[in-house]
Write an enzyme that holds these catalytic residues in place. Structure first.
Site, PDB file in Angstrom:
ATOM      1  N   SER A   1      52.338  71.725  49.033  1.00  0.00           N
ATOM      2  CA  SER A   1      52.844  71.845  50.411  1.00  0.00           C
ATOM      3  C   SER A   1      53.775  70.681  50.748  1.00  0.00           C
ATOM      4  CB  SER A   1      51.693  71.940  51.422  1.00  0.00           C
ATOM      5  OG  SER A   1      51.029  70.712  51.560  1.00  0.00           O
TER       6      SER A   1
ATOM      7  N   HIS B   1      49.057  59.181  50.293  1.00  0.00           N
ATOM      8  CA  HIS B   1      47.589  59.161  50.262  1.00  0.00           C
ATOM      9  C   HIS B   1      47.049  59.598  51.623  1.00  0.00           C
ATOM     10  CE1 HIS B   1      43.615  58.097  48.942  1.00  0.00           C
ATOM     11  NE2 HIS B   1      43.433  57.504  50.109  1.00  0.00           N
TER      12      HIS B   1
ATOM     13  N   GLY C   1      47.321  49.426  40.179  1.00  0.00           N
ATOM     14  CA  GLY C   1      46.011  49.772  40.732  1.00  0.00           C
ATOM     15  C   GLY C   1      45.970  51.208  41.251  1.00  0.00           C
ATOM     16  N   VAL C   2      44.807  51.606  41.753  1.00  0.00           N
ATOM     17  CA  VAL C   2      44.685  52.939  42.355  1.00  0.00           C
ATOM     18  C   VAL C   2      44.888  52.802  43.864  1.00  0.00           C
ATOM     19  CG1 VAL C   2      43.139  54.903  42.771  1.00  0.00           C
ATOM     20  CG2 VAL C   2      43.124  53.754  40.552  1.00  0.00           C
TER      21      VAL C   2
HETATM   22  C1  GRF Z   1      48.097  65.464  49.831  1.00  0.00           C
HETATM   23  O1  GRF Z   1      47.077  65.512  50.778  1.00  0.00           O
HETATM   24  C2  GRF Z   1      48.356  64.045  49.408  1.00  0.00           C
HETATM   25  O2  GRF Z   1      47.994  63.107  50.374  1.00  0.00           O
HETATM   26  C3  GRF Z   1      47.469  63.883  48.202  1.00  0.00           C
HETATM   27  O3  GRF Z   1      47.475  65.132  47.572  1.00  0.00           O
HETATM   28  C4  GRF Z   1      47.679  66.154  48.539  1.00  0.00           C
HETATM   29  C5  GRF Z   1      48.728  67.061  48.009  1.00  0.00           C
HETATM   30  O4  GRF Z   1      48.842  68.238  48.763  1.00  0.00           O
HETATM   31  N1  GRF Z   1      47.955  62.823  47.351  1.00  0.00           N
HETATM   32  P1  GRF Z   1      49.978  69.303  48.432  1.00  0.00           P
HETATM   33  O5  GRF Z   1      49.812  69.733  46.981  1.00  0.00           O
HETATM   34  O6  GRF Z   1      51.294  68.636  48.657  1.00  0.00           O
HETATM   35  O7  GRF Z   1      49.726  70.429  49.374  1.00  0.00           O
END
Ligand code: GRF
Length: 201
Positions: free
Chosen positions: A17, A110, A144-145
């Protein structure tokens, strides 16, 4: 100001998305040169193909080590003169081998206000902890993560009756706004990095 378009590679593993939001934003300074995907089942592949974007499908299961998998990504990217790698739901941790190759040229999204709730299930972590506000963070990748310098953040209020799904839904809505914005700022050369601090010029 008119700028040359930067070539970006969007890395995905799932729904995509955010890839869709980046496509729909039609960022003037960015061209999605390629979508890299490690999961043959990912719906994101369809989104890319529907928009005539090249897809490099590289299934990590076909490689015996992370380095081999990453080397294959590096090899495939060499055809595209990539200026920026955009991780958009890419579910593989990148090793220092890859990160050092593209230092400060990889960004991630994130679904929490880092440094709170790094790692997986960030919305559930926020709910379980009982915070009143969470949100999302765009940051550079380091070794890092979820620890690299923060570019943009946006806040979401947690409601008493929220479930992980309802909270994640509202987080997604703001992700779709701030990720294209961060990409635009990078591609216009407006991010200045001083240690852990990222200033927008
Ligand atoms: C998002 O919520 C992002 O924060 C995380 O992975 C998700 C990806 O969602 N890293 P999409 O595949 O872009 O819908």
């Amino acid at each position: 100001m008119k700028t040359d378009k930067k070539n970006i590679a969007v890395f995905v593993s799932g729904d995509g998305s955010n890839l869709q939001a980046i496509i729909d934003s039609k960022i003037e300074s960015a061209k999605i040169a390629v979508v890299v995907c490690n999961n043959p089942e990912a719906y994101a592949i369809k989104r890319a193909r529907n928009n005539n974007i090249e897809v490099e499908l590289i299934n990590h299961r076909d490689y015996s080590s992370r380095e081999e998998f990453e080397q294959e990504i590096i090899n495939r990217l060499s055809d595209y003169s990539i200026d920026l790698i955009v991780l958009a739901g890419f579910m593989r941790v990148l090793t220092s081998y890859f990160v050092s190759r593209y230092r400060l040229k990889i960004i991630n999204l994130h679904p929490a206000l880092l440094p709170s709730f790094p790692g997986i299930h960030a919305a559930k972590q926020a709910l379980d902890y009982g915070v009143k506000y969470t949100g999302c963070t765009v940051h550079f990748i380091d070794e890092g993560v979820d620890t690299g310098p923060i570019i943009l953040q946006s806040v979401v209020e947690v409601r008493d009756n929220d479930t992980e799904d309802s909270l994640m839904h509202r987080i997604h809505n703001i992700e779709h706004k701030i990720y294209p914005e961060a990409i635009r700022l990078f591609c216009e050369g407006r991010l200045r990095i001083v240690g852990r601090h990222v200033f927008v010029d």
